[in-house]
Design an enzyme around this catalytic site. Structure first.
Site, mmCIF file in Angstrom:
data_model
loop_
_atom_site.group_PDB
_atom_site.id
_atom_site.type_symbol
_atom_site.label_atom_id
_atom_site.label_comp_id
_atom_site.label_asym_id
_atom_site.label_seq_id
_atom_site.Cartn_x
_atom_site.Cartn_y
_atom_site.Cartn_z
ATOM 1 C CE LYS A 281 16.387 29.597 37.473
ATOM 2 N NZ LYS A 281 16.619 29.555 38.851
ATOM 3 C CD GLU A 366 23.256 27.142 52.262
ATOM 4 O OE1 GLU A 366 22.948 28.277 52.730
ATOM 5 O OE2 GLU A 366 22.759 26.812 51.234
ATOM 6 N NE ARG A 394 26.994 31.606 53.046
ATOM 7 C CZ ARG A 394 26.365 32.062 51.889
ATOM 8 N NH1 ARG A 394 25.141 31.787 52.035
ATOM 9 N NH2 ARG A 394 27.132 33.006 51.173
HETATM 10 C C1 LIG Z 1 24.913 29.375 50.064
HETATM 11 C C2 LIG Z 1 24.472 28.908 48.780
HETATM 12 N N1 LIG Z 1 23.484 27.797 48.763
HETATM 13 C C3 LIG Z 1 22.923 27.230 47.610
HETATM 14 C C4 LIG Z 1 23.443 27.775 46.529
HETATM 15 C C5 LIG Z 1 22.839 27.098 45.189
HETATM 16 N N2 LIG Z 1 22.059 27.940 44.284
HETATM 17 C C6 LIG Z 1 22.677 28.523 43.318
HETATM 18 S S1 LIG Z 1 21.661 29.439 42.463
HETATM 19 C C7 LIG Z 1 20.166 29.182 43.713
HETATM 20 C C8 LIG Z 1 18.905 29.858 43.655
HETATM 21 C C9 LIG Z 1 19.181 31.212 43.054
HETATM 22 O O1 LIG Z 1 17.930 31.744 43.164
HETATM 23 P P1 LIG Z 1 17.613 33.313 42.862
HETATM 24 O O2 LIG Z 1 18.618 34.224 43.702
HETATM 25 O O3 LIG Z 1 16.195 33.524 42.848
HETATM 26 O O4 LIG Z 1 18.399 33.420 41.298
HETATM 27 P P2 LIG Z 1 17.618 32.768 40.056
HETATM 28 O O5 LIG Z 1 18.355 31.725 39.510
HETATM 29 O O6 LIG Z 1 16.202 32.431 40.195
HETATM 30 O O7 LIG Z 1 17.813 33.975 38.962
HETATM 31 C C10 LIG Z 1 20.706 28.160 44.634
HETATM 32 C C11 LIG Z 1 20.078 27.727 45.837
HETATM 33 C C12 LIG Z 1 24.438 28.669 46.528
HETATM 34 N N3 LIG Z 1 24.995 29.294 45.460
HETATM 35 N N4 LIG Z 1 25.025 29.310 47.610
#
Ligand SMILES: Cc1ncc(C[n+]2csc(CCOP(=O)(O)OP(=O)(O)O)c2C)c(N)n1
Ligand SMILES: CC(=O)[C@@H](O)[C@H](O)COP(=O)(O)O
Ligand SMILES: [Mg+2]
Length: 639
Positions: A281, A366, A394
């Site tokens: 990242k 969630e 959710r």
């Molecule tokens: C239901 C939900 N909860 C929380 C989020 C907030 N959120 C957006 S991206 C993320 C982290 C995603 O991690 P990953 O899938 O590993 O993607 P990366 O950013 O590491 O590429 C979160 C918690 C969301 N988009 N949807």
């Protein structure tokens, strides 16, 4: 940008040499840093998927093949390679969306930004291909963070059951959500990451093995024949293969050639296959790599050279909550905190630092967070689950059936409530006050300023026999809005300058300053107005109906859907109390709102002081007209 500007669509990638592909990756990173530093956006996640996106678009033929992104926040490179290179208005009105968008491109199959949905979509698309006998490929890219969401596992359970239904699942494993991804799954991915697995073993030794004959066959083929037993001997493949999914990896997610080779094999496999890619990242951008908190997951405008923010905003709602949680934590040992993979964004990082044993990051989960909170409450603690308002959607069933039905003292803190704007339709916190209205016993606070956040959070955690909710907006918190007096549990913010007031204006949460402005505007038209902040908007305060009765019109103003929100609840409470005063509710229309700044969205939907004052003035004059007309109609009869 010599190469990037020549890419109009994925097929333009086909003619590039390996050296040119590396150059293209460099150009894309330079472009991303330059563009996103001017607008803000999801920089870290996109810097990590440059090579992966290039490889995907070379191996698969989008839009015939469907390439899906979970969560959707890392689709910038995909946009660049599918004809969208004007990032000058990213996330702004009229500019590119920060997420996949069907309106933007035929290459964007789904419009997602709530995590962990993509495997469900992929499962459905793959089933449709099977039923309709299509040979298109479906590819789902899911992060290690998104993979912690329960929905992803519900989908995997289905996907694994159909051995002959082709579907490629790319796990983009950068070891992080915002912060490092947690839990057993993260541990398992770490094991796979460091294991010299079967695939890697075979790939590395292929040349030698092919040259080594064993009982008439090359050793490579012999080993392939032995499959499962051999795999377990070299390295246990773990749960993906145990579930029945072919596992390919781990693959260096920044090596285009290795990625293409793995993806090509996966494409030919003819069943569900996991391609485990290791990425970094924030790759290639030092300020992001040095940011231990979240690797520049989502930035505002920054100086591209240093990564420092262009402007530092003042105190924000999240910060006020963060500090008060620490204060509460010191006073009460039973208070614990829960986050769904967003420790820092929801302000629980300070609490975690002060009380590391009293904070639980559950992953992007969630629903589980809500049920686990019910367990914590039943076990004798008072959990505070801090979550963005839109993501609580959710967990509705869990709030209802687990927390409320069991009379659990759980406090839900909803950040980013109301119009958030630039993240588009999915991120506005505009449904919470509607869906939560139906939850028996639940009490919902909408603090209007920082003092009220502190005060109402404290009131909320005192409640031990029901769910409580405290919701506040995104961004900077305004100055304190003082109360003149209290009626019931409500704060009167402005008294009418007349004996017989015209309008009772019910202000919800952060809209208090706007409601005071509306009252001033009405005053100029000779309309006298009381402004009241109910503080707790659910249940409707018992003092509201008698107060309403003293006015000619009730007006409610909320930054939530007009359907089923505070306005609807107040109207119902007035009806129940037999108070027959006309009511006009102002809120967000029940439609999905395009991305734009908060101010632009509010203006577009008419949630501004001048718009509302104009409509209320019209309403009051119509009432005056009706009053005069009915007086005139009655008078001749009297004669
Ligand atoms: C239901 C939900 N909860 C929380 C989020 C907030 N959120 C957006 S991206 C993320 C982290 C995603 O991690 P990953 O899938 O590993 O993607 P990366 O950013 O590491 O590429 C979160 C918690 C969301 N988009 N949807
Ligand atoms: C993709 C996602 O859901 C989050 O990253 C979100 O976009 C962040 O929003 P804020 O910038 O309001 O924290
Ligand atoms: Mg990740």
């Amino acid at each position: 940008m010599a190469l990037l500007t020549r890419i109009r669509g994925p097929r333009d990638l086909d003619r590039l040499s390996p050296e040119q592909l590396d150059q293209l990756a460099d150009e894309i990173r330079t472009f991303l840093v330059d563009a996103v530093s001017k607008t803000g956006g999801h920089l870290g996640p996109n810097l990590g998927v440059v090579e992966l996106t290039i490889a995907l678009h070379r191996v698969f033929d989008s839009p015939k093949d469907k390439v899906l992104w979970d969560t959707g926040h890392q689709s910038y490179v995909h946009k660049l390679l599918t004809g969208r290179q004007d990032f000058s208005k990213l996330k702004m009105k009229g500019g590119l969306s920060g997420y996949p968008s069907q309106a933007e491109s035929e290459h964007d199959v789904i419009e997602n930004s709530h995590a962990s949905t993509v495997l469900g979509w992929a499962d459905g698309l793959a089933k449709a291909n099977e039923v309709l006998r299509k040979d298109d490929h479906v590819v789902a890219v899911i992060g290690d963070g998104a993979l912690t969401g329960g929905m992803a596992w519900e989908a995997l359970n289905n996907i694994a059951a159909a051995k002959d239904r082709p579907l490629v699942i790319v796990v983009n494993d950068n070891e992080r959500s915002y912060a490092p991804t947690i839990g057993g799954l993260a541990n398992h991915l770490a094991t796979l990451r460091t294991t010299d697995g079967y695939e890697r073993f075979l790939a590395r030794g292929k040349d030698i093995l092919e040259r080594t004959p064993v009982v008439g066959k090359p050793l490579y083929e012999t080993l392939h024949g032995a499959k499962k037993g051999l795999k377990d001997f070299i390295a246990p493949q773990g749960m993906f293969e145990d579930l029945g999914l072919k596992y390919v990896g781990p693959i260096d997610g920044h090596d285009i050639e290795a990625l293409e080779s793995a993806l090509t094999r996966a494409k030919r496999f003819g069943g569900p296959v996991i391609v485990h890619c290791l990425t970094e990242k924030g790759r290639g951008y030092q300020p992001a790599l040095q940011d231990e908190a979240d690797r520049f997951h989502a930035v505002g405008k920054i100086h591209p050279d240093t990564g420092l923010p262009i402007s530092s905003s003042g105190a924000d709602w999240t910060g006020v909550f963060a500090d008060e949680m620490v204060a509460l934590g010191k006073e009460r040992a039973d208070i614990v905190a829960i986050t769904a993979a967003m420790l820092q964004p929801v302000g629980l990082d300070k609490f975690a630092k002060a009380f590391p044993d009293r904070v639980f990051d559950v992953g992007i989960a969630e629903q589980h967070a809500a049920v686990s909170a019910a367990g914590l409450a039943t076990g004798g603690l008072h959990p505070v689950f801090a979550v963005y308002a839109t993501f609580l959607n959710r967990a509705f069933d869990q709030v209802l059936m687990d927390v409320a039905l069991h009379k659990c003292g759980v406090t839900f803190v909803l950040d980013r409530a109301g119009v958030t704007g630039t993240d588009g339709a999915s991120h506005n916190g505009m449904w919470d006050m509607s869906i939560l209205q139906v939850v028996p016993g639940l009490r919902l606070a909408a603090p209007r300023d920082a003092d009220q956040v502190r005060a109402q959070l404290r009131e909320a955690v005192e409640v031990t026999d029901a769910p409580t909710v405290v919701r506040f907006s995104k961004g900077a918190v305004g100055p304190a809005v003082p109360a003149l007096r209290r009626v019931g549990g409500m704060d009167v913010l402005r008294e009418p300058g007349a004996d017989r007031p015209d309008v009772l204006l019910v202000s919800v949460g952060a809209l208090a300053p706007m409601c005071l402005e509306i009252a001033d505007l009405l005053d100029r038209h000779g309309i006298s107005t009381t402004v009241v902040d109910p503080r707790w908007v659910k249940p409707v305060d018992e003092a509201l109906a008698p107060l309403a009765e003293q006015h000619r019109v009730v007006v409610t103003v909320e930054d939530n859907s007009r359907v089923g929100g505070v306005g609807s609840a107040v109207a119902q409470a007035l009806r129940d109390a037999g108070v027959d005063v006309p009511l006009r509710d102002f809120g967000i229309p029940p439609r999905f709102l395009d991305h734009a700044s908060r101010g632009e969205v509010m203006a577009e939907i008419g949630l501004t002081a001048p718009d509302i004052a104009r409509q209320v003035t019209g309403l009051v004059s119509r009432l005056d007209g009706r009053f005069e007309a009915s007086t005139q109609a009655v008078e001749p009869a009297r004669d």
